[in-house]
Scaffold this active site. Sequence first.
Site, mmCIF file in Angstrom:
data_model
loop_
_atom_site.group_PDB
_atom_site.id
_atom_site.type_symbol
_atom_site.label_atom_id
_atom_site.label_comp_id
_atom_site.label_asym_id
_atom_site.label_seq_id
_atom_site.Cartn_x
_atom_site.Cartn_y
_atom_site.Cartn_z
ATOM 1 N N ARG A 168 1.007 6.936 -0.009
ATOM 2 C CA ARG A 168 0.556 5.965 0.897
ATOM 3 C C ARG A 168 -0.752 5.910 0.182
ATOM 4 O O ARG A 168 -1.869 6.808 0.072
ATOM 5 C CB ARG A 168 0.336 6.393 2.316
ATOM 6 C CG ARG A 168 -0.452 5.338 3.312
ATOM 7 C CD ARG A 168 0.219 4.196 3.361
ATOM 8 N NE ARG A 168 -0.389 3.351 4.383
ATOM 9 C CZ ARG A 168 -1.684 2.628 3.995
ATOM 10 N NH1 ARG A 168 -2.464 2.770 3.202
ATOM 11 N NH2 ARG A 168 -2.045 1.746 5.416
ATOM 12 N N ASP A 178 -5.345 -0.905 3.686
ATOM 13 C CA ASP A 178 -4.427 -1.388 4.417
ATOM 14 C C ASP A 178 -3.990 -2.680 4.025
ATOM 15 O O ASP A 178 -4.976 -3.934 3.783
ATOM 16 C CB ASP A 178 -4.841 -1.398 5.727
ATOM 17 C CG ASP A 178 -3.657 -2.002 6.680
ATOM 18 O OD1 ASP A 178 -2.572 -1.389 6.377
ATOM 19 O OD2 ASP A 178 -3.652 -2.567 7.483
ATOM 20 N N THR A 179 -2.757 -2.911 3.601
ATOM 21 C CA THR A 179 -2.216 -4.495 3.088
ATOM 22 C C THR A 179 -1.665 -5.132 4.264
ATOM 23 O O THR A 179 -0.943 -4.364 5.051
ATOM 24 C CB THR A 179 -1.655 -4.355 1.524
ATOM 25 O OG1 THR A 179 -0.417 -3.667 2.106
ATOM 26 C CG2 THR A 179 -2.540 -3.769 0.674
ATOM 27 N N ARG A 206 3.737 11.569 3.945
ATOM 28 C CA ARG A 206 3.520 10.909 2.652
ATOM 29 C C ARG A 206 2.287 11.205 2.012
ATOM 30 O O ARG A 206 1.350 11.510 2.503
ATOM 31 C CB ARG A 206 3.458 9.305 3.114
ATOM 32 C CG ARG A 206 4.642 8.455 3.579
ATOM 33 C CD ARG A 206 4.382 7.246 3.930
ATOM 34 N NE ARG A 206 3.137 6.840 5.033
ATOM 35 C CZ ARG A 206 2.947 5.783 5.509
ATOM 36 N NH1 ARG A 206 3.659 4.808 5.169
ATOM 37 N NH2 ARG A 206 2.051 5.735 6.343
ATOM 38 N N ASP A 219 0.755 -1.195 -0.006
ATOM 39 C CA ASP A 219 0.042 -0.005 0.130
ATOM 40 C C ASP A 219 0.971 1.336 0.003
ATOM 41 O O ASP A 219 0.260 2.391 0.216
ATOM 42 C CB ASP A 219 -0.881 0.052 1.060
ATOM 43 C CG ASP A 219 -0.395 -0.314 2.572
ATOM 44 O OD1 ASP A 219 0.793 0.225 2.636
ATOM 45 O OD2 ASP A 219 -0.783 -0.813 3.573
ATOM 46 N N GLU A 263 1.489 -6.550 6.333
ATOM 47 C CA GLU A 263 2.506 -5.928 6.661
ATOM 48 C C GLU A 263 3.803 -6.873 6.117
ATOM 49 O O GLU A 263 3.597 -8.117 6.163
ATOM 50 C CB GLU A 263 2.950 -5.889 7.977
ATOM 51 C CG GLU A 263 2.001 -4.793 8.610
ATOM 52 C CD GLU A 263 2.321 -3.350 8.090
ATOM 53 O OE1 GLU A 263 3.471 -3.164 7.515
ATOM 54 O OE2 GLU A 263 1.422 -2.505 8.583
#
Length: 211
Positions: A51, A56-57, A104, A37, A59
């Site tokens: 970002r 959310d992917t 970001r 992500d 980790e």
Amino acid sequence: MKKVLFLVFSLLIIYPTVIFAQNRQVNVTFSKCVDGDTAKFMLQDEEITVRFLAIDTPETKHPKKKEEPYGKEASDFTCKAIQNAKTIVLEYDKDSDLYDKYNRHLAWVYVDDILLQDALIQNGLAKVAYLYGDYAYTSLLQEHEAIAKEKQIGIWSDEDPKKVNYWYIVIIITFIIFIYIIYPKGRKKINRKIKSKMKRELKKGYCNVSF
């Protein structure tokens, strides 16, 4: 006259920022993969970190968390998409901040006219997250997330791609035992029968054994 010059000068400074925020779309080029992500792009002559907004992917490079299931798959998916894209467009949502606390850029990412966030969601490689406003494509992502959940795709399945399948190990071990322990014994038994038959045939004065 001085006031007019000052006003013109102020507009020249402010105008690009206003256009940037209102138009929201800018073309960038690939610079570097980070994870599922997050990625780095070249915006004109500046490298920026982006970002991906609203997702959310799992980790892969978190300083405290271990690599999570499907983290590598999500990272590879994103990297392949942005590396092979002919065009990459960032869209800045009017209801989102332009930057996060790590400075970001927060944006929707289009690769060859395909919304990358949506592609990750549909493939079960991301979930809808970090919603702090009424973003443009939230409902689309949520709809496709519900489908991915229902079909148990990717992160919504019980399958861990890195988990060892112990049934395969059991089958392999059983096969090895059969080959090296059970089968040799059976082979010896067969050989004894053949030798016994040969002896009987030799006593008759001839030997006619096929192997």
